[in-house]
Design a protein around this motif. Structure first.
Motif, short mmCIF file in Angstrom:
data_model
loop_
_atom_site.label_atom_id
_atom_site.label_comp_id
_atom_site.label_asym_id
_atom_site.label_seq_id
_atom_site.Cartn_x
_atom_site.Cartn_y
_atom_site.Cartn_z
N VAL A 111 0.84 -1.20 0.00
CA VAL A 111 0.00 0.00 0.00
C VAL A 111 0.88 1.25 0.00
O VAL A 111 0.59 2.23 -0.70
CB VAL A 111 -0.98 -0.02 1.20
N ALA A 112 1.96 1.23 0.77
CA ALA A 112 2.85 2.38 0.82
C ALA A 112 3.50 2.63 -0.54
O ALA A 112 3.63 3.79 -0.97
CB ALA A 112 3.92 2.16 1.89
N LEU A 113 3.88 1.59 -1.23
CA LEU A 113 4.46 1.77 -2.57
C LEU A 113 3.43 2.31 -3.55
O LEU A 113 3.77 3.12 -4.43
CB LEU A 113 5.05 0.45 -3.08
N LEU A 114 2.18 1.89 -3.41
CA LEU A 114 1.12 2.43 -4.25
C LEU A 114 0.92 3.92 -3.99
O LEU A 114 0.79 4.72 -4.93
CB LEU A 114 -0.19 1.67 -4.02
N VAL A 115 0.94 4.29 -2.72
CA VAL A 115 0.81 5.71 -2.36
C VAL A 115 1.98 6.52 -2.89
O VAL A 115 1.80 7.62 -3.42
CB VAL A 115 0.66 5.86 -0.82
N VAL A 116 3.18 5.98 -2.78
CA VAL A 116 4.36 6.68 -3.31
C VAL A 116 4.24 6.84 -4.81
O VAL A 116 4.57 7.89 -5.37
CB VAL A 116 5.66 5.92 -2.93
N GLY A 117 3.77 5.82 -5.50
CA GLY A 117 3.60 5.91 -6.96
C GLY A 117 2.59 6.97 -7.36
O GLY A 117 2.82 7.75 -8.30
N LEU A 118 1.47 7.02 -6.66
CA LEU A 118 0.46 8.04 -6.96
C LEU A 118 0.97 9.44 -6.64
O LEU A 118 0.74 10.39 -7.40
CB LEU A 118 -0.83 7.75 -6.18
N ALA A 119 1.66 9.59 -5.53
CA ALA A 119 2.21 10.90 -5.17
C ALA A 119 3.28 11.34 -6.16
O ALA A 119 3.35 12.52 -6.53
CB ALA A 119 2.77 10.86 -3.76
N ALA A 120 4.10 10.41 -6.61
CA ALA A 120 5.12 10.75 -7.59
C ALA A 120 4.49 11.14 -8.92
O ALA A 120 4.95 12.09 -9.58
CB ALA A 120 6.08 9.57 -7.79
N THR A 121 3.42 10.46 -9.30
CA THR A 121 2.71 10.82 -10.53
C THR A 121 2.11 12.21 -10.43
O THR A 121 2.20 13.01 -11.37
CB THR A 121 1.62 9.78 -10.84
N TYR A 122 1.50 12.51 -9.28
CA TYR A 122 0.92 13.85 -9.06
C TYR A 122 2.01 14.91 -9.11
O TYR A 122 1.87 15.94 -9.78
CB TYR A 122 0.19 13.90 -7.72
N THR A 123 3.11 14.67 -8.42
CA THR A 123 4.18 15.66 -8.35
C THR A 123 4.82 15.88 -9.71
O THR A 123 5.04 17.02 -10.13
CB THR A 123 5.26 15.22 -7.34
N LEU A 124 5.09 14.82 -10.41
CA LEU A 124 5.70 14.92 -11.73
C LEU A 124 4.75 15.60 -12.72
O LEU A 124 5.15 16.51 -13.46
CB LEU A 124 6.10 13.54 -12.24
N GLY A 125 3.49 15.20 -12.71
CA GLY A 125 2.51 15.80 -13.63
C GLY A 125 2.28 17.27 -13.36
O GLY A 125 2.22 18.08 -14.28
N SER A 126 2.16 17.64 -12.09
CA SER A 126 1.95 19.06 -11.79
C SER A 126 3.21 19.88 -12.04
O SER A 126 3.12 21.06 -12.36
CB SER A 126 1.44 19.24 -10.36
N GLY A 127 4.38 19.28 -11.92
CA GLY A 127 5.61 19.99 -12.29
C GLY A 127 5.65 20.27 -13.79
O GLY A 127 6.08 21.35 -14.22
N ILE A 128 5.19 19.32 -14.59
CA ILE A 128 5.14 19.51 -16.04
C ILE A 128 4.14 20.60 -16.40
O ILE A 128 4.42 21.49 -17.22
CB ILE A 128 4.81 18.19 -16.74
N VAL A 129 2.96 20.56 -15.77
CA VAL A 129 1.95 21.60 -16.02
C VAL A 129 2.49 22.96 -15.60
O VAL A 129 2.32 23.96 -16.31
CB VAL A 129 0.63 21.27 -15.28
N GLY A 130 3.17 23.01 -14.46
CA GLY A 130 3.76 24.26 -13.99
C GLY A 130 4.84 24.77 -14.95
O GLY A 130 4.96 25.98 -15.17
N GLY A 131 5.63 23.87 -15.53
CA GLY A 131 6.64 24.28 -16.50
C GLY A 131 6.01 24.95 -17.71
O GLY A 131 6.50 25.98 -18.19
N TYR A 132 4.93 24.39 -18.19
CA TYR A 132 4.25 25.00 -19.33
C TYR A 132 3.63 26.35 -18.95
O TYR A 132 3.71 27.32 -19.71
CB TYR A 132 3.17 24.07 -19.90
N LEU A 133 3.02 26.42 -17.76
CA LEU A 133 2.44 27.69 -17.31
C LEU A 133 3.52 28.76 -17.12
O LEU A 133 3.30 29.93 -17.42
CB LEU A 133 1.66 27.49 -16.01
N GLY A 134 4.68 28.35 -16.62
CA GLY A 134 5.79 29.30 -16.47
C GLY A 134 6.26 29.83 -17.81
O GLY A 134 6.56 31.02 -17.95
#
Length: 157
Positions: free
Chosen positions: A127-150
């Motif tokens: 379960v912890a690895l699943l949570v880490v995977g989802l959090a990493a996906t959120y962080t990576l995806g929002s970093g990409i969106v932020g890069g485009y917005l910047g």
């Protein structure tokens, strides 16, 4: 009588009572580019710039982690500083997202290591690895969106 459709070059009224005005000459020697970007911003960014500004954006996002949507802000900082083309901003946002994911993943790995020593069940680790995977996906995806917005904001500000 048929009206004459040929353009006149003088400012005298035509037969219909409307004065004709010459259109201003336009210079077409330069390629068309976005008027909001600084000269050279449409040139591709170098790999070193992408990595350095991605690292700066990732550190900014990690420092601002108490602020909502800090991952988007970190990517936006990276995309704004990098310049270049939109694809370069996406790459820089990706680097920033990876940098922002590393501290979280390190803390979770540290906790899982100590919980494994304490005898936690294996299901907890899954379960912890699943949570880490989802959090990493959120962080990576929002970093990409932020890069485009910047990058977008760099062209507008």
């Amino acid at each position: 009588m048929v009206p004459d459709d040929t353009p006149s070059t003088d400012d005298t009224p035509s037969d219909d009572g409307i004065a004709s005005v010459d259109a201003p000459a336009t210079d077409t020697s330069e390629p068309a580019s976005n008027d909001f970007l600084a000269p050279g911003d449409d040139a591709p960014a170098e790999l070193v710039d992408v990595l350095v500004y991605g690292l700066v954006g990732g550190i900014a996002g990690s420092v601002l982690s108490f602020v909502p949507f800090a991952t988007v802000l970190g990517g936006a900082v990276a995309g704004y500083l990098c310049g270049g083309r939109p694809a370069d901003a996406l790459k820089t946002g990706t680097v920033a997202g990876v940098v922002m994911t590393l501290p979280f993943a390190a803390v979770v790995a540290f906790l899982l290591f100590f919980l494994g020593i304490a005898g936690a069940p294996a299901e907890f680790g899954i379960v912890a690895l699943l949570v880490v995977g989802l959090a990493a996906t959120y962080t990576l995806g929002s970093g990409i969106v932020g890069g485009y917005l910047g990058h977008y904001l760099r062209g507008r500000l």
